[in-house]
Motif scaffolding. Sequence first.
Motif, PDB file in Angstrom:
ATOM      1  N   ARG A 168       0.999  -1.169   0.046  1.00  0.00           N
ATOM      2  CA  ARG A 168       0.158   0.084  -0.131  1.00  0.00           C
ATOM      3  C   ARG A 168       1.044   1.290  -0.091  1.00  0.00           C
ATOM      4  NH1 ARG A 168      -4.258  -1.376   4.914  1.00  0.00           N
ATOM      5  NH2 ARG A 168      -5.987  -2.173   3.810  1.00  0.00           N
ATOM      6  N   THR A 169       0.195   2.578  -0.329  1.00  0.00           N
ATOM      7  CA  THR A 169       0.903   3.727  -0.194  1.00  0.00           C
ATOM      8  C   THR A 169       0.325   4.308   1.080  1.00  0.00           C
ATOM      9  OG1 THR A 169       0.877   3.903  -2.715  1.00  0.00           O
ATOM     10  CG2 THR A 169       1.454   5.950  -1.262  1.00  0.00           C
ATOM     11  N   PRO A 170       1.335   4.814   1.859  1.00  0.00           N
ATOM     12  CA  PRO A 170       0.874   5.439   3.213  1.00  0.00           C
ATOM     13  C   PRO A 170       0.908   6.914   3.164  1.00  0.00           C
ATOM     14  CG  PRO A 170       3.002   3.990   3.561  1.00  0.00           C
ATOM     15  CD  PRO A 170       2.667   4.092   2.353  1.00  0.00           C
ATOM     16  N   LEU A 171      -0.271   7.356   3.908  1.00  0.00           N
ATOM     17  CA  LEU A 171      -0.382   8.785   3.619  1.00  0.00           C
ATOM     18  C   LEU A 171      -0.022   9.042   5.179  1.00  0.00           C
ATOM     19  CD1 LEU A 171      -3.699   9.168   1.739  1.00  0.00           C
ATOM     20  CD2 LEU A 171      -1.338   9.190   0.882  1.00  0.00           C
ATOM     21  N   LEU A 172       0.618  10.089   5.461  1.00  0.00           N
ATOM     22  CA  LEU A 172       1.168  10.401   6.753  1.00  0.00           C
ATOM     23  C   LEU A 172       0.517  11.702   7.384  1.00  0.00           C
ATOM     24  CD1 LEU A 172       4.833   9.599   6.129  1.00  0.00           C
ATOM     25  CD2 LEU A 172       3.425   8.142   7.094  1.00  0.00           C
ATOM     26  N   LEU A 173       0.039  11.708   8.346  1.00  0.00           N
ATOM     27  CA  LEU A 173      -0.787  12.996   9.132  1.00  0.00           C
ATOM     28  C   LEU A 173      -0.374  12.917  10.413  1.00  0.00           C
ATOM     29  CD1 LEU A 173      -3.033  11.214   7.160  1.00  0.00           C
ATOM     30  CD2 LEU A 173      -4.574  12.896   7.966  1.00  0.00           C
ATOM     31  N   ALA A 174      -0.298  14.369  10.925  1.00  0.00           N
ATOM     32  CA  ALA A 174      -0.118  14.556  12.224  1.00  0.00           C
ATOM     33  C   ALA A 174      -0.540  15.875  12.721  1.00  0.00           C
ATOM     34  CB  ALA A 174       1.356  14.492  12.335  1.00  0.00           C
ATOM     35  N   ALA A 175      -0.509  16.387  13.754  1.00  0.00           N
ATOM     36  CA  ALA A 175      -1.079  17.537  14.258  1.00  0.00           C
ATOM     37  C   ALA A 175      -0.043  18.701  13.700  1.00  0.00           C
ATOM     38  CB  ALA A 175      -1.171  17.726  15.944  1.00  0.00           C
ATOM     39  N   ASP A 176      -0.743  20.001  13.763  1.00  0.00           N
ATOM     40  CA  ASP A 176       0.229  21.040  13.229  1.00  0.00           C
ATOM     41  C   ASP A 176       1.363  21.171  13.748  1.00  0.00           C
ATOM     42  OD1 ASP A 176      -1.872  21.547  11.345  1.00  0.00           O
ATOM     43  OD2 ASP A 176      -2.768  23.050  12.500  1.00  0.00           O
ATOM     44  N   ASP A 177       1.627  21.287  15.095  1.00  0.00           N
ATOM     45  CA  ASP A 177       2.719  21.363  15.897  1.00  0.00           C
ATOM     46  C   ASP A 177       3.571  19.972  16.010  1.00  0.00           C
ATOM     47  OD1 ASP A 177       0.936  19.853  17.420  1.00  0.00           O
ATOM     48  OD2 ASP A 177       1.388  21.066  19.227  1.00  0.00           O
ATOM     49  N   ALA A 178       3.356  19.071  15.310  1.00  0.00           N
ATOM     50  CA  ALA A 178       4.216  17.628  15.279  1.00  0.00           C
ATOM     51  C   ALA A 178       4.338  17.086  13.591  1.00  0.00           C
ATOM     52  CB  ALA A 178       3.210  16.573  15.961  1.00  0.00           C
ATOM     53  N   ASP A 179       4.739  18.180  12.895  1.00  0.00           N
ATOM     54  CA  ASP A 179       5.046  18.081  11.428  1.00  0.00           C
ATOM     55  C   ASP A 179       6.317  17.334  11.499  1.00  0.00           C
ATOM     56  OD1 ASP A 179       6.420  20.193  12.175  1.00  0.00           O
ATOM     57  OD2 ASP A 179       5.981  21.414  10.278  1.00  0.00           O
ATOM     58  N   ALA A 180       7.309  17.297  12.313  1.00  0.00           N
ATOM     59  CA  ALA A 180       8.279  16.614  12.317  1.00  0.00           C
ATOM     60  C   ALA A 180       8.068  14.967  12.045  1.00  0.00           C
ATOM     61  CB  ALA A 180       9.261  16.757  13.622  1.00  0.00           C
ATOM     62  N   LEU A 181       7.102  14.505  12.612  1.00  0.00           N
ATOM     63  CA  LEU A 181       6.740  13.275  12.324  1.00  0.00           C
ATOM     64  C   LEU A 181       6.384  12.416  11.199  1.00  0.00           C
ATOM     65  CD1 LEU A 181       4.510  12.715  15.645  1.00  0.00           C
ATOM     66  CD2 LEU A 181       6.934  12.104  15.345  1.00  0.00           C
ATOM     67  N   PRO A 182       5.729  13.157  10.405  1.00  0.00           N
ATOM     68  CA  PRO A 182       5.539  12.667   8.967  1.00  0.00           C
ATOM     69  C   PRO A 182       6.837  12.765   8.171  1.00  0.00           C
ATOM     70  CG  PRO A 182       3.643  14.372   9.299  1.00  0.00           C
ATOM     71  CD  PRO A 182       4.614  14.242  10.574  1.00  0.00           C
ATOM     72  N   HIS A 183       7.677  13.887   8.432  1.00  0.00           N
ATOM     73  CA  HIS A 183       8.886  13.916   7.824  1.00  0.00           C
ATOM     74  C   HIS A 183       9.867  12.826   8.306  1.00  0.00           C
ATOM     75  CE1 HIS A 183      13.025  16.310   8.208  1.00  0.00           C
ATOM     76  NE2 HIS A 183      13.254  15.379   7.280  1.00  0.00           N
ATOM     77  N   ALA A 184       9.773  12.408   9.624  1.00  0.00           N
ATOM     78  CA  ALA A 184      10.432  11.274  10.242  1.00  0.00           C
ATOM     79  C   ALA A 184      10.132  10.036   9.339  1.00  0.00           C
ATOM     80  CB  ALA A 184      10.379  11.242  11.524  1.00  0.00           C
ATOM     81  N   TRP A 185       8.701   9.779   9.369  1.00  0.00           N
ATOM     82  CA  TRP A 185       8.380   8.315   8.974  1.00  0.00           C
ATOM     83  C   TRP A 185       8.321   8.413   7.412  1.00  0.00           C
ATOM     84  CZ3 TRP A 185       5.005   4.287  10.984  1.00  0.00           C
ATOM     85  CH2 TRP A 185       5.129   4.297  12.348  1.00  0.00           C
ATOM     86  N   GLN A 186       8.178   9.273   6.678  1.00  0.00           N
ATOM     87  CA  GLN A 186       8.463   9.294   5.202  1.00  0.00           C
ATOM     88  C   GLN A 186      10.170   8.848   5.090  1.00  0.00           C
ATOM     89  OE1 GLN A 186       9.102  12.991   3.082  1.00  0.00           O
ATOM     90  NE2 GLN A 186       7.726  12.324   1.406  1.00  0.00           N
ATOM     91  N   GLN A 187      10.934   9.616   5.495  1.00  0.00           N
ATOM     92  CA  GLN A 187      12.441   9.296   5.414  1.00  0.00           C
ATOM     93  C   GLN A 187      12.786   7.703   5.909  1.00  0.00           C
ATOM     94  OE1 GLN A 187      16.364  10.755   7.607  1.00  0.00           O
ATOM     95  NE2 GLN A 187      15.557  12.329   5.901  1.00  0.00           N
TER      96      GLN A 187
END
Length: 356
Positions: A168-187
């Motif tokens: 599957r293709t993951p779509l990554l979501l997080a709260a506005d003040d936690a945008d480091a988490l989508p960055h981390a998981w994408q990498q």
Amino acid sequence: MSDSSVTPDQNVSSGGLLGLLLSLPGSYAGPQTPAQTPYGLVGVGEGTLAAHLLQALALPSLTRSGTQFVLGSPDAATAATDYADLAEVAGASARRISTGGRPDELDMLVPGGPLSTYHFAQAVAYASGHAEQAGLADAAMSDLAARCAPHITENNPARDLAWSLWGRTPLLLAADDADALPHAWQQLLARTGKTLAVPLLGDLLPLAAGAFDARHEQGDAKVALILGDTTPALLVAREILDSRIDEIIHVPAPDGAQGYPAALALWYFGAWVAAYLAERYEAEPADPAVLTRAQAALAGEDVIGDDGEKGRFAAPRDDLRRTRVQEDVSDWDGEDDTDGDDFDDADDQADDQDED
């Protein structure tokens, strides 16, 4: 400061990476004494993700006094040096932390590779007076290690989530003040799990509402991961996406961790998931050879290609601008022609032939 200029090798096989992940909590062995306040933090190269996760400690980017932390790696050495010089000119003391380089350009050497984020982050956490937060992060990671270890075959949350992401293709979501988490998981999912994930950043409601309306089939084989704490906007986006994609999975921080410990623990859990996803695809979770060569090229080293010949993956370091076309293409008459006269002449000749 270490006197080594060699980056420790973490390009390991699946068994090696899983072993490193298992022993990672509490493995930071660097200085723990706080540096002079106030603090500033920037990251380039391999240090970019760690600097993003450390935003949970509310460290500003730049400081004119105190200590400026500069996280980097040899492939981004020029930018790291510029930041350090800028900080020192402004009146701060630069603390340069890197995965490699010359001893006179470093204050601390950390292991390189996909797990360098942990060592970068903990080094800054201790040096910025957040020892308690660093300890809580290690405790949360230790709990995850006990539940995600390779010998745990039943109810292993990392393996279970990797199974849900497989194919599957993951779509990554997080709260506005936690945008480091989508960055981390994408990498992590790209570098270790060999999978493209798509972060949904900014205002989520237009994305969730409109992204699949023109082509509903684009929602097939998509799974959304909500990383960390939820917000009212995330819950509404989840309700909208529920009818548009295959599945939505919430990935909360372990044991109610908050702030920096939660951010680092969720990064660590993502590393486990990525390693098991590579395992599902029968791929090596180690860094691809092309990544190693590309980083070496940007570091100014000679690069040996697959054909055994020396090559480079980057343009010359002194000029990264796009090449002008007229410098590469011979003019019609062999002379410089910047106003297009030769093209006009050719058109005029064609018009004359048509009239004849």
